[in-house]
Design a protein around this motif. Structure first.
Motif, PDB file in Angstrom:
ATOM      1  N   UNK A   1       0.813  -1.214   0.000  1.00 12.34           N
ATOM      2  CA  UNK A   1       0.000   0.000   0.000  1.00 12.34           C
ATOM      3  C   UNK A   1       0.855   1.277   0.000  1.00 12.34           C
ATOM      4  N   UNK A   2       1.691   1.426  -1.016  1.00 13.26           N
ATOM      5  CA  UNK A   2       2.618   2.561  -1.024  1.00 13.26           C
ATOM      6  C   UNK A   2       1.942   3.896  -1.299  1.00 13.26           C
ATOM      7  N   UNK A   3       2.541   4.925  -0.754  1.00 16.11           N
ATOM      8  CA  UNK A   3       2.165   6.293  -1.079  1.00 16.11           C
ATOM      9  C   UNK A   3       2.925   6.768  -2.315  1.00 16.11           C
ATOM     10  N   UNK A   4       4.155   6.270  -2.466  1.00 16.75           N
ATOM     11  CA  UNK A   4       5.004   6.598  -3.613  1.00 16.75           C
ATOM     12  C   UNK A   4       5.585   5.311  -4.168  1.00 16.75           C
ATOM     13  N   UNK A   5       5.566   5.177  -5.480  1.00 15.45           N
ATOM     14  CA  UNK A   5       6.225   4.060  -6.158  1.00 15.45           C
ATOM     15  C   UNK A   5       7.388   4.621  -6.973  1.00 15.45           C
TER      16      UNK A   5
ATOM     17  N   UNK B   1      -3.779   5.021  -5.805  1.00 16.96           N
ATOM     18  CA  UNK B   1      -3.591   6.273  -5.060  1.00 16.96           C
ATOM     19  C   UNK B   1      -2.132   6.571  -4.737  1.00 16.96           C
ATOM     20  N   UNK B   2      -1.206   5.860  -5.394  1.00 18.07           N
ATOM     21  CA  UNK B   2       0.216   6.125  -5.187  1.00 18.07           C
ATOM     22  C   UNK B   2       0.717   7.120  -6.237  1.00 18.07           C
ATOM     23  N   UNK B   3       1.639   7.970  -5.823  1.00 18.42           N
ATOM     24  CA  UNK B   3       2.348   8.828  -6.760  1.00 18.42           C
ATOM     25  C   UNK B   3       3.532   8.044  -7.325  1.00 18.42           C
ATOM     26  N   UNK B   4       3.951   8.387  -8.525  1.00 16.87           N
ATOM     27  CA  UNK B   4       4.987   7.610  -9.206  1.00 16.87           C
ATOM     28  C   UNK B   4       6.182   8.486  -9.543  1.00 16.87           C
ATOM     29  N   UNK B   5       7.359   7.973  -9.222  1.00 23.20           N
ATOM     30  CA  UNK B   5       8.618   8.548  -9.688  1.00 23.20           C
ATOM     31  C   UNK B   5       9.218   7.554 -10.669  1.00 23.20           C
TER      32      UNK B   5
END
Length: 198
Positions: A81-85, A118-122
């Motif tokens: 359940x990451x906030x950022x990937x 719902x995760x943001x991606x870098x």
């Protein structure tokens, strides 16, 4: 710190760690720390710098392709359940000369799946050695910038920028960076993460 406070921190630490937003690094051997002790890879070093603001999870697998990554992403998103990937895949596709249209489609699908959770991606880009020919290597490099633009996600254009041309920073296979090179990667990733809020 008093003995009482130390005990309180130890008691609350599991709850605090669970409450911290999760950064999931989803990559290949470059992120899995191939050829290095576990505590010397860039993901481990990043985790040490970001704790306790973030909990960093390394879901990277050595030898992973974009196809393999896509097949296991749903499970990883559900588990962590990451906030950022931090998505660092594609190098093995390129080294195997796989069709880039498939690699691009797989990466695009992973970006969208991550965003849907719902995760943001870098997105983290790579480059190929020149012996693969200029047309292929250029299209490979362009693939990442095109994906970042199309899906509106931030991009690190080249994970190994700044030392890719220095043989002394690589292991004997001349593919995987040494322990000495890992802090350079950490600095690059940490700077890119400054645009994300906990």
């Amino acid at each position: 710190m008093s003995r009482f406070m130390r005990l309180l921190v130890l008691w609350l630490w599991p709850v605090m760690a669970q409450a911290a937003p999760v950064i999931m690094v989803f990559g290949d051997s470059l992120s899995a720390g191939y050829g290095l002790p576990q505590n010397q890879g860039w993901v481990h070093l990043l985790s040490a710098k970001l704790t306790p603001a973030y909990q960093v999870v390394n879901a990277s697998v050595s030898g992973e392709t974009t196809s393999g990554g896509l097949s296991r992403l749903d499970s990883a998103l559900q588990q962590h359940k990451p906030t950022i990937v931090i998505l660092e895949l594609g190098a093995n596709d390129g080294l195997r000369g796989l069709p880039l249209k498939h690699s691009k489609a797989n990466l695009g699908a992973m970006i969208e799946k991550s965003k849907a959770s719902k995760a943001k991606v870098l997105l983290v880009g790579m480059q190929l050695p020149p012996n693969f020919g200029k047309p292929y290597t250029q299209r490979f490099a362009d693939m990442y910038s095109e994906l970042a633009q199309a899906h509106k996600v931030p991009l690190i254009p080249f994970l190994l920028e700044g030392f890719a041309d220095k043989p002394e920073w690589f292991q004997n296979d001349m593919i995987h960076p040494t322990a000495a090179a890992q802090p350079f990667i950490v600095d690059r990733v940490q700077k890119a993460l400054k645009n994300f809020k906990p």
